[in-house]
Each structure stands twice: as C-alpha cells, then as structure tokens.
Design an enzyme around this catalytic site. Structure first.
Site, PDB file in Angstrom:
ATOM      1  N   GLY B  39      -1.631   6.038   2.605  1.00 34.93           N
ATOM      2  CA  GLY B  39      -1.692   7.440   3.014  1.00 34.93           C
ATOM      3  C   GLY B  39      -2.918   8.161   2.490  1.00 34.93           C
ATOM      4  CG  ASN B  68       2.950   1.200   5.989  1.00 33.44           C
ATOM      5  OD1 ASN B  68       2.529   0.059   6.095  1.00 33.44           O
ATOM      6  ND2 ASN B  68       3.642   1.594   4.954  1.00 33.44           N
ATOM      7  NE  ARG B  71       3.048   6.998   3.482  1.00 28.11           N
ATOM      8  CZ  ARG B  71       3.958   6.108   3.801  1.00 28.11           C
ATOM      9  NH1 ARG B  71       4.705   6.301   4.878  1.00 28.11           N
ATOM     10  NH2 ARG B  71       4.147   5.019   3.091  1.00 28.11           N
ATOM     11  CG  ASP B 128       1.811   1.893  -3.854  1.00 31.15           C
ATOM     12  OD1 ASP B 128       1.440   1.267  -4.868  1.00 31.15           O
ATOM     13  OD2 ASP B 128       2.344   1.335  -2.874  1.00 31.15           O
ATOM     14  CG  ASN B 129       1.637   0.694  -8.765  1.00 34.68           C
ATOM     15  OD1 ASN B 129       1.245   0.408  -9.897  1.00 34.68           O
ATOM     16  ND2 ASN B 129       1.035   0.235  -7.663  1.00 34.68           N
ATOM     17  CB  CYS B 191       5.751   7.360  -0.903  1.00 34.21           C
ATOM     18  SG  CYS B 191       4.417   8.384  -1.522  1.00 34.21           S
ATOM     19  CB  CYS B 337      17.279  -0.909  -3.516  1.00 30.88           C
ATOM     20  SG  CYS B 337      16.057  -1.967  -4.292  1.00 30.88           S
TER      21      CYS B 337
END
Lengths: 80, 379
Positions: B39, B68, B71, B128-129, B191, B337
């Site tokens: 993103g 994905n 965005r 992203d982490n 996200c 999950c």
C-alpha cells in the site's frame, strides 16, 4: 485540573474513543498521567512503555503538565 | 547531463522554483531503496520512477492476492498469485525506461540488510511489520542513510524523516527516539488484522515520496525531527516534535547496538515455536474424526469467518480481552486464524491471562484448506 488525552491507533480501542478528559492533581507529571491511565484502563498496561507527547512535543516522564494540556498517545503502527 | 527526452519528460518539475535542471540532475544521479511494494510502496515506486530517480531498488518477496487490490492499485485482478516484485518492476520500467531498477526478491533480514541498504543513498520504508521497521531503522543509522518512514493502520497514517544529515553534520532523530521499546505484539496489529483504508495508503505513501524526492533534490523543509499524523476518518492532522534521546541504544551517547540484532526476538515475536503449544491440521482432523473435537477458538474477523470456518467460536483477536468469560481454563482450546500468526498472538495473550491448555493450529485455515479440505473457500 483537567487535561485532555488524545489517542491514536490501538490506544483508541483502549480508551473507547479518540479523546478523554482526565482530572489530575496540580503538579502532576507525565508519569502520573501514565499511571492514571493504567488505573482507569487496565489494558493500557500493554502500552505503558509508550513515549507521551504533551501538546506538540515529546517529553520525558518528569515533565509537569498544566491545566488544559493535551497529552497525545501514539502507539507504533506497523502497516504498510 | 539530461537529454532532450528527459528535458521534455521532466519539464513540469524542472520549471518549478527551487527545482530546476540542477534538482533534476541530482535526482538522476541518486538512488532509493523501497522496502515493500504494498500500500505504501506502490505510490512511492510510482512517483519516484516518474520523477526520474536514477536507480530504484525494491525489496519484496510476496505474491499479489485479491485482498491487496483494494489499496495496491498497481496490480490487476488477473495478476492474483503472481510475484508482486516482478509485476511492480515491469510497471515502473514501462512508466519510465530511464530508471534503473534493482529488484531484491527476498525478505529483508539482519543477514542481508546492511549489504542491500548500503548500496543506496536513501531508504523508503513501506514494510508491514514491527521487526522490519526496527531493522530498517538500525541499518540506516549504522550506515548513515536517511530514512523516510511511514506506517498506516485503519484510517491513520504516520510519516517522518529519520537520521537525516543536518547542516551541522549531526543526524536527526530516528525510529528509536519515537518508539524506544516495542509494545507487546498484540498491541501492534497489522493491516491484515486491523484493516486499512485504501485511499489513506495512497495519501501517506505519496507524502513519503514527496519527502524522498525533496531530500534527493535538496529542496524544501524536511520532515526531520517531526512526526506527522493524519487521521482520515476525522480528517485531522497533527505534527509532533521529536528529539534525539541521548539514551537511544543505536544513536545515543553510549550506543549498545553496534550491529544488527534479532528483531523478531526484540519485538517479542520470536516464535520460539514451542511445539508443545502447536497442533497440526492433521492432528486436529484426526481428533475431530474420532469424535474428540476440541474447543476451537477462531480469532479472525467475522467477515473472514463468514467466508469459511471450522465451526469454532469466533472472537476476533482484539476483542479477546473483553470476552474472556466465554473461554474455559479447564479444557484445551485450539486457536486458529488464517495463517497462524494472529492465533500465536492470541495464545501469548491468553497465557498471560492465566490460561494454560492452549494449542495454536499451525498454518491456520490455509493449511486446513491445503491438507484436509480442498473445497474450502480461501481468500
């Protein structure tokens, strides 16, 4: 005295909103605000290591807050 | 020297006050490394390439997925499953063939970060982490590279410029001045877990590109020593002044971090993959088949549960703390999950709350679909 606490990110979930008003004693420090938040919102313990900003500046724990100060909580976010 | 094509292509910025041919030539002779083509990475790659940065590096290892596309507007629907990096490289080369592209199809880690980053003038972090964010920060500080930072969560974005070289020769504050200690993992949702507003990633990523181009072309007032916060839901913005902390372990007066460390462990994520805490999909399947179905807790979001589920109790990760009374400490709870990451966080969280009979379903519902039930819908 009253201060405003402004929350960003996951801190909004803990405070149930993006802004809360806290009643603090005169001569309270940033560390006291942190403790007051943990007392009111036990889940805030997870963010207890967070650096706090007062108005527009990041400050140390011994910084003394004044009436109507805004304490800003900004947890790290990782998304990209 | 700029050729005729370049003079025409970049005309609208060359005629800008303070930019000029000089700014364009600086861009042409500079290099940027973009971490991630997601993103944030996409607007960065697009604007950096379009503006004529001489060489762009991209670190990316992931594949394009349908979720994905809300965005990551560089990718097309029929590209799901393809390499993100390869696709992004193609797009930016077509956008501007003058740009040299270096593609690193790898996950950035403590082994390769210094070598990869060392070859560029500036770094743009669109990862992203949290472990990668500390890793990129420390590597940039150790190598003396400016870092354009941004991160997004739900409707909010943060932007800053770290470790910028100042006129007096000193360096501006960095990520560890802002966030000295990582909070526990359950307090830093990604996200995937918390969601993200599509247009926000474009806004924040474009701001990052803006700062990167300014730094390279040497113009404007930089976002150095300031954190910009934008909340697109309330449409409010805020600047906060960040100072260098003398106790910063990587850049302070007495640095204790002089080489890269184990960032997963630092962020409390080193999945000391305690096998005792794990159950495989095969093991779970055997239990169900023999009539000994355990208590299954599904910590995904309700919309994910609606797509496919294992008949577990659905409590999203971030609501677990409010719903503890629905769980029993006396029976084994199998937590799952989508892939096993959120359920690992849930397991750590429940452990702290006093639960002891916990199992994380290895590989999550993706592994279940792959190994047990191919007809299950995945996303």
């Amino acid at each position: 005295m009253k201060i405003e606490v402004i929350a960003f990110g996951i801190a909004k979930d803990i405070l149930n909103g993006n802004q809360v008003t806290l009643e603090m004693k005169e001569q309270s420090s940033v560390a006291d605000v942190r403790q007051a938040l943990v007392d009111l919102y036990p889940a805030f313990q997870g963010l207890a290591s967070l650096q706090l900003a007062v108005n527009a500046d990041y400050v140390n724990d011994d910084y003394l807050i004044k009436e109507n100060d805004e304490v800003v909580l900004i947890p790290p976010v990782s998304g990209g | 020297m700029l050729n005729k094509e370049e003079l025409i292509r970049y005309n609208r910025q060359i005629i800008l006050p303070d930019f000029g041919i000089e700014g364009q030539e600086k861009l042409k002779s500079s290099s940027v490394l973009v971490i991630g083509a997601g993103g944030l990475g996409i607007p960065n790659l697009s604007y950096l390439a379009a503006a004529g940065v001489g060489r762009i590096g991209l670190v990316e290892f992931d594949e394009i997925s349908l979720s994905n596309l809300q965005r990551q507007v560089m990718y097309k629907t029929n590209q799901a499953g393809e390499s993100k990096g390869k696709s992004a490289v193609n797009v930016i080369q077509e956008l501007n063939p003058n740009v040299l592209v270096d593609y690193f199809e790898t996950r950035l880690d403590a082994e390769n970060a210094l070598e990869i980053i060392g070859d560029f003038d500036l770094v743009v972090d669109g990862s992203d982490n949290l472990p990668t964010r500390y890793l990129v920060n420390d590597a940039c500080v150790l190598l003396g590279k400016p870092l354009v930072y941004a991160a997004v969560f739900r409707y909010e974005g943060q932007v800053s410029v770290f470790n910028a070289l100042r006129k007096d020769g000193s360096r501006g504050p960095n990520y560890r001045d802002l966030f000295p200690t990582p909070p526990p993992p359950e307090m830093v949702p990604s996200c995937n877990e918390g969601g993200v507003f599509g247009a926000l990633t474009g806004i924040i990523g474009a701001m990052q590109a803006n700062e990167a181009i300014k730094l390279l072309a040497g113009l404007g007032i930089r976002l150095d020593g300031r954190l910009f916060l934008f909340d697109s839901q309330y449409f409010t913005a805020r600047f906060l002044n960040v100072k260098s902390n003398p106790d910063n372990p990587v850049s302070g007066d007495h640095p204790t971090i002089t080489q890269l460390i184990d960032y997963e462990a630092f962020c409390g994520l080193s999945e000391v993959e305690n096998e005792a805490d794990e159950i495989t999909v095969q093991e779970l399947y055997q239990m169900i088949k023999s009539g000994k179905t355990p208590f299954i807790l599904d910590v995904r979001e309700p919309y994910e549960y609606a797509i496919s589920n294992l008949n577990g109790l659905n409590i999203p990760l971030f609501e677990l703390g409010l719903e503890l009374e629905r769980l029993s400490q006396n029976e084994t709870i199998v937590i799952h999950c989508k892939s096993g990451q959120r359920s690992q966080k849930a397991l750590e969280f429940l452990k702290k709350e006093g639960f002891s009979k916990l199992k994380n379903l290895k590989g999550g519902i993706l592994a279940w679909q792959k190994e047990i039930d191919h007809s299950m819908e995945i996303y």
